[in-house]
Every structure is written in structure tokens, then in C-alpha cells.
Design a protein around this motif. Structure first.
Motif, PDB file in Angstrom:
ATOM      1  N   GLN A   1     -61.664 -68.276 -61.638  1.00  0.00           N
ATOM      2  CA  GLN A   1     -62.457 -69.327 -61.021  1.00  0.00           C
ATOM      3  C   GLN A   1     -63.285 -68.751 -59.879  1.00  0.00           C
ATOM      4  N   VAL A   2     -64.585 -69.004 -59.929  1.00  0.00           N
ATOM      5  CA  VAL A   2     -65.477 -68.483 -58.901  1.00  0.00           C
ATOM      6  C   VAL A   2     -65.341 -69.337 -57.639  1.00  0.00           C
ATOM      7  N   GLN A   3     -65.206 -68.656 -56.514  1.00  0.00           N
ATOM      8  CA  GLN A   3     -65.168 -69.344 -55.225  1.00  0.00           C
ATOM      9  C   GLN A   3     -66.102 -68.662 -54.252  1.00  0.00           C
ATOM     10  N   LEU A   4     -66.848 -69.478 -53.491  1.00  0.00           N
ATOM     11  CA  LEU A   4     -67.699 -68.998 -52.416  1.00  0.00           C
ATOM     12  C   LEU A   4     -67.271 -69.756 -51.158  1.00  0.00           C
ATOM     13  N   VAL A   5     -66.880 -69.029 -50.135  1.00  0.00           N
ATOM     14  CA  VAL A   5     -66.379 -69.651 -48.920  1.00  0.00           C
ATOM     15  C   VAL A   5     -67.205 -69.172 -47.735  1.00  0.00           C
ATOM     16  N   GLU A   6     -67.979 -70.103 -47.158  1.00  0.00           N
ATOM     17  CA  GLU A   6     -68.808 -69.767 -46.002  1.00  0.00           C
ATOM     18  C   GLU A   6     -68.014 -69.931 -44.713  1.00  0.00           C
ATOM     19  N   SER A   7     -68.439 -69.186 -43.712  1.00  0.00           N
ATOM     20  CA  SER A   7     -67.887 -69.325 -42.372  1.00  0.00           C
ATOM     21  C   SER A   7     -68.928 -68.841 -41.371  1.00  0.00           C
ATOM     22  N   GLY A   8     -68.693 -69.184 -40.111  1.00  0.00           N
ATOM     23  CA  GLY A   8     -69.563 -68.687 -39.052  1.00  0.00           C
ATOM     24  C   GLY A   8     -70.493 -69.717 -38.447  1.00  0.00           C
ATOM     25  N   GLY A   9     -70.588 -70.892 -39.034  1.00  0.00           N
ATOM     26  CA  GLY A   9     -71.432 -71.920 -38.457  1.00  0.00           C
ATOM     27  C   GLY A   9     -70.881 -72.403 -37.132  1.00  0.00           C
ATOM     28  N   ALA A  10     -71.797 -72.826 -36.244  1.00  0.00           N
ATOM     29  CA  ALA A  10     -71.378 -73.252 -34.910  1.00  0.00           C
ATOM     30  C   ALA A  10     -72.523 -73.948 -34.203  1.00  0.00           C
ATOM     31  N   LEU A  11     -72.228 -74.442 -33.021  1.00  0.00           N
ATOM     32  CA  LEU A  11     -73.244 -74.963 -32.108  1.00  0.00           C
ATOM     33  C   LEU A  11     -73.689 -73.809 -31.221  1.00  0.00           C
ATOM     34  N   VAL A  12     -74.997 -73.577 -31.160  1.00  0.00           N
ATOM     35  CA  VAL A  12     -75.527 -72.466 -30.378  1.00  0.00           C
ATOM     36  C   VAL A  12     -76.794 -72.925 -29.663  1.00  0.00           C
ATOM     37  N   GLN A  13     -77.057 -72.334 -28.509  1.00  0.00           N
ATOM     38  CA  GLN A  13     -78.255 -72.684 -27.752  1.00  0.00           C
ATOM     39  C   GLN A  13     -79.491 -72.021 -28.354  1.00  0.00           C
ATOM     40  N   PRO A  14     -80.643 -72.612 -28.139  1.00  0.00           N
ATOM     41  CA  PRO A  14     -81.883 -71.967 -28.601  1.00  0.00           C
ATOM     42  C   PRO A  14     -81.985 -70.550 -28.067  1.00  0.00           C
ATOM     43  N   GLY A  15     -82.427 -69.645 -28.927  1.00  0.00           N
ATOM     44  CA  GLY A  15     -82.499 -68.237 -28.564  1.00  0.00           C
ATOM     45  C   GLY A  15     -81.237 -67.457 -28.866  1.00  0.00           C
ATOM     46  N   GLY A  16     -80.186 -68.156 -29.234  1.00  0.00           N
ATOM     47  CA  GLY A  16     -78.917 -67.498 -29.518  1.00  0.00           C
ATOM     48  C   GLY A  16     -78.848 -66.915 -30.916  1.00  0.00           C
ATOM     49  N   SER A  17     -77.681 -66.354 -31.223  1.00  0.00           N
ATOM     50  CA  SER A  17     -77.469 -65.686 -32.512  1.00  0.00           C
ATOM     51  C   SER A  17     -76.181 -66.174 -33.160  1.00  0.00           C
ATOM     52  N   LEU A  18     -76.179 -66.117 -34.484  1.00  0.00           N
ATOM     53  CA  LEU A  18     -74.985 -66.382 -35.259  1.00  0.00           C
ATOM     54  C   LEU A  18     -74.988 -65.468 -36.473  1.00  0.00           C
ATOM     55  N   ARG A  19     -73.802 -65.178 -36.972  1.00  0.00           N
ATOM     56  CA  ARG A  19     -73.695 -64.467 -38.244  1.00  0.00           C
ATOM     57  C   ARG A  19     -72.855 -65.308 -39.190  1.00  0.00           C
ATOM     58  N   LEU A  20     -73.473 -65.691 -40.294  1.00  0.00           N
ATOM     59  CA  LEU A  20     -72.757 -66.415 -41.333  1.00  0.00           C
ATOM     60  C   LEU A  20     -72.192 -65.421 -42.344  1.00  0.00           C
ATOM     61  N   SER A  21     -71.028 -65.757 -42.877  1.00  0.00           N
ATOM     62  CA  SER A  21     -70.396 -64.952 -43.917  1.00  0.00           C
ATOM     63  C   SER A  21     -70.097 -65.818 -45.127  1.00  0.00           C
ATOM     64  N   CYS A  22     -70.163 -65.217 -46.280  1.00  0.00           N
ATOM     65  CA  CYS A  22     -69.799 -65.906 -47.523  1.00  0.00           C
ATOM     66  C   CYS A  22     -68.906 -64.955 -48.316  1.00  0.00           C
ATOM     67  N   ALA A  23     -67.635 -65.260 -48.330  1.00  0.00           N
ATOM     68  CA  ALA A  23     -66.670 -64.454 -49.074  1.00  0.00           C
ATOM     69  C   ALA A  23     -66.545 -65.004 -50.489  1.00  0.00           C
ATOM     70  N   THR A  24     -66.626 -64.120 -51.449  1.00  0.00           N
ATOM     71  CA  THR A  24     -66.588 -64.557 -52.844  1.00  0.00           C
ATOM     72  C   THR A  24     -65.357 -64.017 -53.557  1.00  0.00           C
ATOM     73  N   SER A  25     -64.999 -64.674 -54.644  1.00  0.00           N
ATOM     74  CA  SER A  25     -63.907 -64.221 -55.495  1.00  0.00           C
ATOM     75  C   SER A  25     -64.123 -64.773 -56.899  1.00  0.00           C
ATOM     76  N   GLY A  26     -63.490 -64.130 -57.875  1.00  0.00           N
ATOM     77  CA  GLY A  26     -63.565 -64.601 -59.255  1.00  0.00           C
ATOM     78  C   GLY A  26     -64.856 -64.282 -59.972  1.00  0.00           C
ATOM     79  N   MET A  27     -65.642 -63.377 -59.447  1.00  0.00           N
ATOM     80  CA  MET A  27     -66.930 -63.021 -60.042  1.00  0.00           C
ATOM     81  C   MET A  27     -67.192 -61.533 -59.818  1.00  0.00           C
ATOM     82  N   VAL A  28     -68.143 -61.013 -60.607  1.00  0.00           N
ATOM     83  CA  VAL A  28     -68.546 -59.624 -60.410  1.00  0.00           C
ATOM     84  C   VAL A  28     -69.632 -59.631 -59.333  1.00  0.00           C
ATOM     85  N   PHE A  29     -69.205 -59.491 -58.102  1.00  0.00           N
ATOM     86  CA  PHE A  29     -70.123 -59.646 -56.972  1.00  0.00           C
ATOM     87  C   PHE A  29     -71.264 -58.634 -57.029  1.00  0.00           C
ATOM     88  N   SER A  30     -70.943 -57.403 -57.337  1.00  0.00           N
ATOM     89  CA  SER A  30     -71.966 -56.349 -57.273  1.00  0.00           C
ATOM     90  C   SER A  30     -73.102 -56.576 -58.257  1.00  0.00           C
TER      91      SER A  30
END
Length: 119
Positions: A1-30
Motif C-alpha cells: 500500500q502506497v503511503q505519503l506522509v507530509e510533515s513540517g507545516g507550521a505558522l511562520v512570520q513573513p520572511g521566514g523559512s520552513l522545510r516540508l518533508s514527504c516520507a513515502t512507502s510502498g512504492m518504488v520511490f526512485s
């Protein structure tokens, strides 16, 4: 079963930075093309950035120079580094996978992660 799980979202001030991640499983990612979409309230979902299986990238004009998509084929994870964030970047961000299986390509979505840019 293919799963995509995002993380990293947040409240941030203008000019700020965030890094989102998406971890996958059950698929040939490459072998899969990966993308980040976003949907703001009352607007259609739009493609923000895409990275192919060969690591070719593409971005919408409004994020060029501010966002960077990357992938780690060992961790089966795709990232979206977002710098110089603006209030108009506020949206739910979704991870997307285009997974080839023989001659057919299947599309999968994550559940989304909220990014809010506000002072």
C-alpha cells in the motif's frame, strides 16, 4: 500500500523559512516523479514544484528563487525548502507521487500539511 506522509507545516512570520518533508512507502520511490501542490482557501489546487526521477526540477513562477524541491532516494523522501515566505504562500501543501508500474502511471496524494504565513 502506497503511503505519503507530509510533515513540517507550521505558522511562520513573513520572511521566514520552513522545510516540508514527504516520507513515502510502498512504492518504488526512485522511479517516481514527485511534486508539491498547494491549495489556499477558495482556490484551486496548484502545482508548486516537481522533481522527476532523474532530479529535473520545475517551479511555478511565484516561488522561483524562494523554494527548492529535492529528493533523497535512500530515505524515499521528498522535501520542499521554502524561504522568504509571503502571506500568499499560506495554503495546505500536498505531496504528490506519479508512480510508474509497467505501462501505467498511478497517482497518489498525501493528507496535506498546513502552512500559514502571518505576523
Amino acid at each position: 500500500q502506497v503511503q505519503l506522509v507530509e510533515s513540517g507545516g507550521a505558522l511562520v512570520q513573513p520572511g521566514g523559512s520552513l522545510r516540508l518533508s514527504c516520507a513515502t512507502s510502498g512504492m518504488v520511490f526512485s522511479a517516481s516523479d514527485m511534486g508539491w501542490y498547494r491549495q489556499a482557501p477558495g482556490k484551486q489546487r496548484e502545482l508548486v514544484a516537481r522533481i522527476t526521477s532523474r532530479a529535473t526540477t520545475a517551479y511555478i513562477d511565484s516561488v522561483k528563487g524562494r523554494f527548492t524541491i529535492s529528493r533523497d532516494n535512500v530515505k524515499d523522501t521528498v522535501y520542499l525548502q521554502m524561504n522568504s515566505l509571503k502571506p500568499e504562500d499560506t495554503a495546505i501543501y500536498y505531496c504528490n507521487a506519479l508512480v510508474p508500474v509497467g505501462d501505467v502511471t498511478f497517482q497518489y496524494w498525501g493528507q496535506g500539511t498546513q502552512v500559514t504565513v502571518s505576523s
